[in-house]
Design an enzyme around this catalytic site. Structure first.
Site, mmCIF file in Angstrom:
data_model
loop_
_atom_site.group_PDB
_atom_site.id
_atom_site.type_symbol
_atom_site.label_atom_id
_atom_site.label_comp_id
_atom_site.label_asym_id
_atom_site.label_seq_id
_atom_site.Cartn_x
_atom_site.Cartn_y
_atom_site.Cartn_z
ATOM 1 N N CYS A 12 -4.042 1.173 5.373
ATOM 2 C CA CYS A 12 -4.730 0.504 4.261
ATOM 3 C C CYS A 12 -6.140 1.081 4.154
ATOM 4 C CB CYS A 12 -4.708 -1.016 4.412
ATOM 5 S SG CYS A 12 -5.627 -1.669 5.817
ATOM 6 N N ASN A 68 -8.362 -1.266 7.558
ATOM 7 C CA ASN A 68 -7.623 -1.545 8.804
ATOM 8 C C ASN A 68 -8.097 -2.829 9.480
ATOM 9 O OD1 ASN A 68 -6.939 -0.065 12.050
ATOM 10 N ND2 ASN A 68 -5.465 -0.912 10.653
ATOM 11 N N CYS A 73 -7.284 -5.958 7.460
ATOM 12 C CA CYS A 73 -6.493 -7.009 6.793
ATOM 13 C C CYS A 73 -5.023 -6.621 6.679
ATOM 14 C CB CYS A 73 -7.056 -7.336 5.408
ATOM 15 S SG CYS A 73 -8.754 -7.954 5.434
ATOM 16 N N ARG A 74 -4.673 -5.795 5.684
ATOM 17 C CA ARG A 74 -3.255 -5.590 5.372
ATOM 18 C C ARG A 74 -2.497 -4.777 6.421
ATOM 19 N NH1 ARG A 74 -4.457 -2.917 -0.197
ATOM 20 N NH2 ARG A 74 -6.277 -2.345 1.078
ATOM 21 N N SER A 75 -2.999 -3.575 6.749
ATOM 22 C CA SER A 75 -2.208 -2.750 7.673
ATOM 23 C C SER A 75 -2.134 -3.345 9.079
ATOM 24 C CB SER A 75 -2.662 -1.286 7.688
ATOM 25 O OG SER A 75 -3.945 -1.127 8.189
ATOM 26 N N ASP A 91 -5.135 -5.929 -2.157
ATOM 27 C CA ASP A 91 -6.213 -6.080 -1.181
ATOM 28 C C ASP A 91 -6.712 -7.529 -1.197
ATOM 29 O OD1 ASP A 91 -8.484 -5.953 0.339
ATOM 30 O OD2 ASP A 91 -9.258 -4.138 -0.606
HETATM 31 P P1 4NP Z 1 -7.806 -3.871 4.155
HETATM 32 O O1 4NP Z 1 -8.937 -4.735 3.410
HETATM 33 O O2 4NP Z 1 -7.820 -2.504 3.515
HETATM 34 O O3 4NP Z 1 -6.544 -4.629 3.844
HETATM 35 O O4 4NP Z 1 -8.180 -3.853 5.619
HETATM 36 C C1 4NP Z 1 -10.255 -4.318 3.320
HETATM 37 C C2 4NP Z 1 -11.104 -4.500 4.384
HETATM 38 C C3 4NP Z 1 -12.432 -4.119 4.272
HETATM 39 C C4 4NP Z 1 -12.882 -3.566 3.100
HETATM 40 C C5 4NP Z 1 -12.021 -3.373 2.030
HETATM 41 C C6 4NP Z 1 -10.705 -3.755 2.149
HETATM 42 N N1 4NP Z 1 -14.239 -3.193 2.984
HETATM 43 O O5 4NP Z 1 -14.641 -2.738 1.891
HETATM 44 O O6 4NP Z 1 -14.996 -3.292 3.958
#
Ligand code: 4NP
Length: 161
Positions: free
Chosen positions: A17, A20, A22-24, A128
């Site tokens: 993702c 790294n 939340c989703r992945s 997201d």
């Molecule tokens: P992820 O979510 O890609 O599912 O881990 C996010 C986590 C952090 C950020 C964006 C998306 N960020 O911009 O810090």
């Protein structure tokens, strides 16, 4: 159809993702649990990464960890890692959470796809959830669980040994 293993006896799946956190990591923890429940943990290795490096070394987002815990999964061991091109050679299958993540790792290929290509109830992006509320994390979990159930069925059918 999953890509064939690069080496007999092993199958490496990487979830990708943006951050790294939340989703992945949710997909990583859910797939590990389902792989273990299917008795495939001696053969299948699961990890995850983000295309961005902002959170390297951090545990997953509290909302992701809470959502997992409430569903019976333990995400406490996760620490964020950043994608590197070596992941493309080291893994049998990389599953991106959204189309932007897929583009960021070089686009689709035999071994690089969207996780929701495996979702029996839909396709496209795992949205997201970072800037939203709890509901977004529950939706991510449902998409991840459905996709990982299909993935484990396909892994069970692979000639890995
Ligand atoms: P992820 O979510 O890609 O599912 O881990 C996010 C986590 C952090 C950020 C964006 C998306 N960020 O911009 O810090």
């Amino acid at each position: 159809m999953l890509p064939t293993p690069r080496e007999p006896g092993h199958y490496r799946v990487g979830m990708v993702c943006l951050g790294n956190i939340c989703r992945s990591p949710m997909a990583d923890v859910v797939l590990r649990a389902k792989v273990a429940a299917a008795g495939l943990d001696d053969v299948v290795t699961v990890d995850s990464c983000g295309t961005g490096g902002w959170h390297v070394g951090h545990p997953m987002d509290d909302r992701a960890a809470d959502t997992l815990r409430e569903a019976g999964y333990d995400g406490s061991a996760h620490r964020a890692q950043q994608f590197a091109h070596t992941w493309l050679d080291d893994h049998d299958l990389l599953l991106a959470m959204d189309r932007s993540n897929l583009d960021d790792v070089g686009g689709p290929s035999d071994r690089v796809r969207l996780l929701r290509d495996l979702d029996p109830e839909g396709s496209g992006d795992v949205p997201d959830p970072y800037y939203g509320g709890t509901q977004g994390f529950l939706e991510v979990l449902a998409m991840v669980e459905r996709s990982c159930d299909v993935l484990v069925d396909e892994l069970t059918a692979l000639p890995v040994r």
